[in-house]
Design a protein around this motif. Structure first.
Motif, short mmCIF file in Angstrom:
data_model
loop_
_atom_site.label_atom_id
_atom_site.label_comp_id
_atom_site.label_asym_id
_atom_site.label_seq_id
_atom_site.Cartn_x
_atom_site.Cartn_y
_atom_site.Cartn_z
N HIS A 285 0.81 -1.22 0.00
CA HIS A 285 0.00 0.00 0.00
C HIS A 285 0.85 1.27 0.00
O HIS A 285 0.49 2.26 -0.70
CB HIS A 285 -0.95 0.00 1.20
CG HIS A 285 -1.75 1.26 1.32
ND1 HIS A 285 -2.79 1.55 0.46
CD2 HIS A 285 -1.64 2.32 2.19
CE1 HIS A 285 -3.30 2.73 0.79
NE2 HIS A 285 -2.64 3.20 1.84
N PRO A 286 2.00 1.34 0.72
CA PRO A 286 2.79 2.59 0.72
C PRO A 286 3.29 3.00 -0.66
O PRO A 286 3.65 4.18 -0.85
CB PRO A 286 3.97 2.25 1.64
CG PRO A 286 3.44 1.19 2.55
CD PRO A 286 2.54 0.37 1.69
N LEU A 287 3.31 2.08 -1.64
CA LEU A 287 3.83 2.41 -2.97
C LEU A 287 2.74 2.75 -3.97
O LEU A 287 3.04 3.21 -5.09
CB LEU A 287 4.66 1.23 -3.52
CG LEU A 287 5.87 0.79 -2.71
CD1 LEU A 287 6.53 -0.40 -3.39
CD2 LEU A 287 6.88 1.94 -2.57
N THR A 288 1.49 2.53 -3.63
CA THR A 288 0.42 2.60 -4.63
C THR A 288 0.18 4.01 -5.17
O THR A 288 -0.29 4.16 -6.30
CB THR A 288 -0.89 2.05 -4.05
OG1 THR A 288 -1.19 2.73 -2.82
CG2 THR A 288 -0.77 0.56 -3.79
N ARG A 295 7.57 4.01 -8.55
CA ARG A 295 7.04 2.83 -7.85
C ARG A 295 7.84 1.58 -8.23
O ARG A 295 8.22 0.77 -7.38
CB ARG A 295 5.57 2.64 -8.23
CG ARG A 295 4.90 1.45 -7.58
CD ARG A 295 3.46 1.33 -8.04
NE ARG A 295 3.37 1.10 -9.49
CZ ARG A 295 2.24 1.16 -10.18
NH1 ARG A 295 1.10 1.44 -9.56
NH2 ARG A 295 2.24 0.93 -11.48
N TYR A 296 8.12 1.42 -9.53
CA TYR A 296 8.85 0.23 -9.97
C TYR A 296 10.29 0.25 -9.46
O TYR A 296 10.80 -0.78 -9.00
CB TYR A 296 8.83 0.15 -11.50
CG TYR A 296 9.66 -1.00 -12.03
CD1 TYR A 296 9.32 -2.32 -11.72
CD2 TYR A 296 10.79 -0.77 -12.80
CE1 TYR A 296 10.09 -3.38 -12.20
CE2 TYR A 296 11.56 -1.82 -13.27
CZ TYR A 296 11.21 -3.12 -12.97
OH TYR A 296 11.98 -4.17 -13.43
N MET A 297 10.95 1.39 -9.51
CA MET A 297 12.33 1.45 -9.06
C MET A 297 12.45 1.15 -7.57
O MET A 297 13.35 0.42 -7.13
CB MET A 297 12.92 2.84 -9.35
CG MET A 297 13.15 3.14 -10.84
SD MET A 297 14.39 2.03 -11.57
CE MET A 297 13.35 0.98 -12.58
N LEU A 333 12.46 3.73 1.46
CA LEU A 333 11.76 2.49 1.77
C LEU A 333 11.63 2.27 3.27
O LEU A 333 10.59 1.82 3.77
CB LEU A 333 12.49 1.30 1.13
CG LEU A 333 12.41 1.23 -0.40
CD1 LEU A 333 13.41 0.22 -0.96
CD2 LEU A 333 10.99 0.87 -0.85
N GLU A 334 12.66 2.60 4.02
CA GLU A 334 12.58 2.47 5.47
C GLU A 334 11.52 3.39 6.05
O GLU A 334 10.82 3.05 7.01
CB GLU A 334 13.94 2.77 6.09
CG GLU A 334 14.96 1.65 5.83
CD GLU A 334 16.37 2.06 6.21
OE1 GLU A 334 16.55 3.23 6.64
OE2 GLU A 334 17.30 1.25 6.06
N GLY A 335 11.39 4.57 5.44
CA GLY A 335 10.35 5.48 5.90
C GLY A 335 8.95 4.99 5.56
O GLY A 335 7.99 5.24 6.30
#
Length: 372
Positions: A285-288, A295-297, A333-335
Motif C-alpha cells: 500500500h505505501p507504494l500505490t 514505484r517500480y524502481m 523504503l525504510e520510511g
C-alpha cells in the motif's frame, strides 16, 4: 492343480496352433505361470509378480503379430477361465470343499485372470499403438497413480516407473506444431493435447535429459516441476500449468523456462487469487500512490535488498545504478515500510507481494517512459 494345468495346456496348444510353434510354447508357459500364481494365492501367499507382467505382455505382443483381434483374445480368455473353474471346482468338490470355500476360490480365479489379461491387453496395444500406450500410462500416472493397471501398462510401454519424477508442461507456441520429442521417446513419457505437451522424466536422469528436452521444445515456453513422488504427479502437473498461466498474465517473468521450484511462494498464493490480491494491496500500500517509474524502481530495490541482500554498493552493481541512488531509495523504503523490512514474517509477505506485481509494474513503467 497339475491335472487342471495339463488340461488347459492342451487347449492352449490347439488355440496357438501346436506347442512346437513359438506362440504355442509361450501360451503354455503363460498357463503354467497363471496356475502357479493361483495355487500360491489360494494358499494365502502373496507371490511376487516379477517377470509375470513381461510374460503376459509378451503374449499380447505375439498375438498382435499373429493379427488376432483383441476382442477374440478376450473371448478366448473368458472361455479359458470358465474351463479352468469347471476343472478346479470339480477337484475341490471331490476333496470335500464346502460352498463358502468354492466361492472364495472362484472369486480369486476371476480376479487373477482379469489382472493377467490387463498385462496381455497392454502388450497388444504396445505392439499395435505404442504411442497410445505411453500416453495412456502418462495420463494414468497423473489421474490415478494407484490404478491396478499401472504395472501392465508400464511393462507394455517398456518404461520403468521411477521413485521420483519431474513433470514438464510445454505450452504450444502460436501457429506451431507440438514439439518433436522422438529423440527422447525411450527415456520419457510424452503426449500432446490441443494446447500443450506433457513430459514425465525420471528425476535420476533429469540433469542428463534437461538440455535435450529444452532444445526440443524451443521456442515454446515450458514449466518444470519436481522432483516429486509418483503419487503427487497430478498435483505437480497442475502447478506447472498454473505457472504457465501466471507467465501469460505477466505475474512471472516471460522467460522461456519456468522452474516452478523458484516460485513456490507465488504458486501457493496464486491458488487463492482473491487472497493474493488482498495481500498485495495490503503489503505494498505505501507504494500505490507513486508514479509508475518511481514505484517500480523502489519495488525493484526493495526486492533485491530483501532477497539478495548485501551493501548499498553491491545492490547498486546488480541494479546498474550509483550506490548513492540505492542509499537514497533504501532511506525512502525504510520510511515507507519501517520494521517490516527487517521482520522475518514481514519480509516473506513483501517478497510474495513483490513477485506478484513486479512484472506488471515494470511494463507500466516502460509504457510511461514511452509516452514522454
Amino acid at each position: 492343480m497339475a491335472a487342471v494345468t495339463r488340461h488347459l495346456e492342451g487347449q492352449a496348444r490347439g488355440y496357438a496352433g501346436g506347442s512346437a510353434k513359438p506362440p504355442g510354447r509361450l501360451v503354455c508357459a503363460a498357463v503354467k505361470a497363471a496356475a502357479d500364481l493361483y495355487v500360491a494365492e489360494a494358499a494365502g501367499g502373496q507371490p511376487p509378480r516379477t517377470g509375470t507382467d513381461q510374460l503376459f505382455a509378451r503374449l499380447g505382443r505375439v498375438e498382435a503379430e499373429e493379427r488376432i483381434h483383441l476382442d477374440r483374445m478376450h473371448a478366448a480368455w473368458q472361455v479359458t477361465t470358465r474351463h479352468a473353474w469347471r476343472e478346479i471346482s470339480r477337484h475341490c468338490r471331490q476333496a470335500g470343499a464346502d460352498a463358502g470355500a468354492l466361492t472364495v476360490l472362484g472369486e480369486l480365479l476371476h480376479e487373477l485372470m482379469e489382472e493377467l489379461f490387463r498385462y496381455v491387453e497392454a502388450g497388444f496395444l504396445q505392439a499395435t499403438r505404442p504411442h497410445d500406450v505411453r500416453a495412456r500410462l502418462g495420463r494414468m500416472l497423473l489421474l490415478s497413480p494407484g490404478n491396478d493397471a499401472l504395472p501392465s501398462l508400464a511393462a507394455a510401454a517398456c518404461w520403468q516407473p521411477p521413485k521420483l519424477a519431474v513433470v514438464a508442461v510445454v505450452e504450444h507456441a502460436a501457429r506451431r506444431a507440438a514439439p518433436d520429442l522422438r529423440q527422447l521417446s525411450a527415456a520419457v513419457l510424452a503426449w500432446s493435447d490441443t494446447s500443450r505437451t506433457t513430459v514425465i522424466l525420471d528425476a535420476a536422469r533429469y540433469e542428463e535429459l534437461r538440455p535435450a528436452l529444452l532444445a526440443a521444445v524451443r521456442p515454446s515456453p515450458v514449466a518444470l516441476m519436481g522432483p516429486v513422488g509418483l503419487e503427487t504427479l497430478g498435483d505437480a502437473h497442475r502447478w506447472a500449468r498454473q505457472a504457465l498461466a501466471l507467465r501469460r498474465d505477466g505475474v512471472l517473468p516471460a522467460d522461456p523456462v519456468v522452474d516452478c521450484a523458484e516460485w513456490l511462494d507465488l504458486l501457493l498464493a496464486a491458488s487463492d487469487p482473491p487472497l493474493l490480491n488482498h495481500v498485495t494491496r495490503t503489503a505494498l500500500h505505501p507504494l500505490t500512490d507513486l508514479g509508475p517509474h518511481q514505484r517500480y524502481m523502489l519495488a525493484l530495490t526493495l526486492y533485491d535488498a530483501i532477497v539478495r541482500g548485501g551493501s548499498a554498493r553491491e545492490i547498486a552493481v546488480r541494479l546498474d545504478v550509483h550506490a548513492n541512488t540505492v542509499r537514497h531509495r533504501l532511506r525512502q523504503l525504510e520510511g515507507l515500510f519501517g520494521d517490516r523490512m527487517q521482520e522475518p514474517r514481514g519480509r516473506i509477505v513483501l517478497v510474495m507481494a513483490l513477485n506478484a506485481v513486479l512484472p506488471g509494474w515494470r511494463d507500466a513503467a516502460k509504457r510511461g517512459a514511452n509516452r514522454r
